[in-house]
Design a protein around this motif. Sequence first.
Motif, mmCIF file in Angstrom:
data_model
loop_
_atom_site.group_PDB
_atom_site.id
_atom_site.type_symbol
_atom_site.label_atom_id
_atom_site.label_comp_id
_atom_site.label_asym_id
_atom_site.label_seq_id
_atom_site.Cartn_x
_atom_site.Cartn_y
_atom_site.Cartn_z
ATOM 1 N N LEU A 92 0.831 -1.207 0.000
ATOM 2 C CA LEU A 92 0.000 0.000 0.000
ATOM 3 C C LEU A 92 0.862 1.252 0.000
ATOM 4 C CD1 LEU A 92 -2.998 0.834 0.082
ATOM 5 C CD2 LEU A 92 -2.795 0.980 2.574
ATOM 6 N N ASN A 93 2.047 1.155 0.592
ATOM 7 C CA ASN A 93 2.969 2.301 0.627
ATOM 8 C C ASN A 93 3.513 2.661 -0.748
ATOM 9 O OD1 ASN A 93 4.138 -0.373 1.378
ATOM 10 N ND2 ASN A 93 6.080 0.681 1.073
ATOM 11 N N HIS A 94 3.326 1.813 -1.742
ATOM 12 C CA HIS A 94 3.730 2.123 -3.110
ATOM 13 C C HIS A 94 2.650 2.908 -3.857
ATOM 14 C CE1 HIS A 94 6.430 -1.706 -2.920
ATOM 15 N NE2 HIS A 94 6.957 -0.678 -2.276
ATOM 16 N N HIS A 95 1.473 3.009 -3.251
ATOM 17 C CA HIS A 95 0.350 3.648 -3.921
ATOM 18 C C HIS A 95 -0.131 4.916 -3.216
ATOM 19 C CE1 HIS A 95 -0.170 0.072 -6.473
ATOM 20 N NE2 HIS A 95 0.007 -0.643 -5.378
ATOM 21 N N GLU A 279 16.406 -4.207 -4.021
ATOM 22 C CA GLU A 279 15.863 -4.624 -5.328
ATOM 23 C C GLU A 279 14.339 -4.627 -5.278
ATOM 24 O OE1 GLU A 279 15.848 -5.857 -9.250
ATOM 25 O OE2 GLU A 279 17.660 -5.492 -8.074
ATOM 26 N N PRO A 280 13.665 -3.906 -6.181
ATOM 27 C CA PRO A 280 12.198 -3.915 -6.174
ATOM 28 C C PRO A 280 11.650 -5.308 -6.495
ATOM 29 C CG PRO A 280 13.053 -2.082 -7.487
ATOM 30 C CD PRO A 280 14.210 -2.987 -7.201
ATOM 31 N N LYS A 281 10.467 -5.595 -6.008
ATOM 32 C CA LYS A 281 9.818 -6.866 -6.307
ATOM 33 C C LYS A 281 9.496 -6.947 -7.799
ATOM 34 C CE LYS A 281 8.017 -7.371 -1.635
ATOM 35 N NZ LYS A 281 6.833 -7.465 -0.757
ATOM 36 N N PRO A 282 9.367 -8.164 -8.323
ATOM 37 C CA PRO A 282 9.247 -8.332 -9.778
ATOM 38 C C PRO A 282 8.105 -7.566 -10.437
ATOM 39 C CG PRO A 282 9.677 -10.440 -8.714
ATOM 40 C CD PRO A 282 9.448 -9.454 -7.622
ATOM 41 N N SER A 313 10.373 3.429 -4.594
ATOM 42 C CA SER A 313 11.833 3.345 -4.515
ATOM 43 C C SER A 313 12.293 2.784 -3.177
ATOM 44 C CB SER A 313 12.469 4.720 -4.724
ATOM 45 O OG SER A 313 12.455 5.080 -6.087
ATOM 46 N N GLN A 314 13.378 2.007 -3.244
ATOM 47 C CA GLN A 314 14.036 1.480 -2.047
ATOM 48 C C GLN A 314 15.468 2.011 -2.058
ATOM 49 O OE1 GLN A 314 12.565 -0.424 0.196
ATOM 50 N NE2 GLN A 314 10.737 -1.179 -0.848
ATOM 51 N N GLY A 369 13.054 7.612 -13.041
ATOM 52 C CA GLY A 369 11.758 7.589 -12.356
ATOM 53 C C GLY A 369 11.860 7.254 -10.884
ATOM 54 N N TYR A 370 13.068 7.269 -10.327
ATOM 55 C CA TYR A 370 13.273 6.872 -8.933
ATOM 56 C C TYR A 370 12.950 7.996 -7.944
ATOM 57 C CZ TYR A 370 15.958 2.962 -10.937
ATOM 58 O OH TYR A 370 16.347 1.851 -11.636
#
Length: 374
Positions: A92-95, A279-282, A313-314, A369-370
């Motif tokens: 949810l934190n990605h949205h 590394e971002p998830k696939p 971003s991580q 885009g990071y």
Amino acid sequence: MKNISTLLGGLSIDEFLRDYWQKKPLLIRGAIPEFTGLLSPKQAIKLACTEEAQARLITQYNGEFELAQSPFTAKDFKDFGKAHWTVLLQGLNHHLPEAAELLKRFDFIPHARLDDLMVSYAPKGGGVGPHFDPYDVFLLQGLGHRRWQISTQADRTLIEGAPLRILQDFKVEQEWVLGPGDMLYLPPQCAHNGVAEDDCMTYSIGFRTPAYQELAEQFLVYLQDRIVVEGNYADPDLKTQAHPSEISSAMLTQVEQAIKQVRWDKGDIANFLGCYLSEPKPHIYFDTPETELSLKKFAKALSSNGIALNLKSQMLCRTDTVFMNGESTQVEAADYALLRELADNRSLPAQPECPEHVIETLYEWYLDGYLAPL
């Protein structure tokens, strides 16, 4: 730390880490007193139906569970009949910016351990069954009420053939009903079962605990692109063998000596961990800027307003290296603190005196885009 006195039930961070973290559960009433949730059930279902979402739909009827994976459509959330159901929405934190802000309350745990923020919505009776997780989790109640039952039982036997890892014989030791703002911390391997008492939304702040086997396998993958073993196998003094099918001791010794040339040190492990953990998830991808700023305009925006990381971003740091979404960048000692501030806070205020080479690095990340100007 904002509201830390209520977040941990009056415990200091040091007391919580010493007495509870990875050790035993902790119930915290009114952990975030004002918290009622970040989105409505309709908004959660709508988000679960988008292409970017990573969501699961779990239904239960007469004790039998079924699992469906996203993508979903609105029709998937109709006509459940007498079945109980739950939708789980990962990342949810990605949205939502509000979700990323919520995670900042838990910055007393290193970012390298953070997985994501998951939200689960269930009407009355919904749940995913008794289970245990191999990781730490804070279960923060938003809308409605959920009854949590927990057990420290050693029996990990699962129901055979179930689509979820559901415990066959769950023995309840403690239970509570959590309302808005209440929170339950569970260490790894603590069995638990959550059942919605009414329309209910629970926010799970999860922390990853990668298996050593997984880390070892991925480290070998990391090494394969970085090792150099010179030479070729040779046997100019070859002797005849009584049994040609046997691998000779001479061949074994020669290959053993070649493989011993593979070396690594703590620096290699640190670089691997930084890349692996960031590394971002696939399913995650980044969009380049719709209207691309020139380097000059980007520098001006950085100078005047600052920048913020993309929600997906991580970013991690170690000594003289920063890791952005699986890529490592070595930086000068004088610049490390500034980039670490970006990683710590996920944003930087206006930087009127930012070094030119740092601006160039940030601009490259902007183009990928990071991150973006505020």
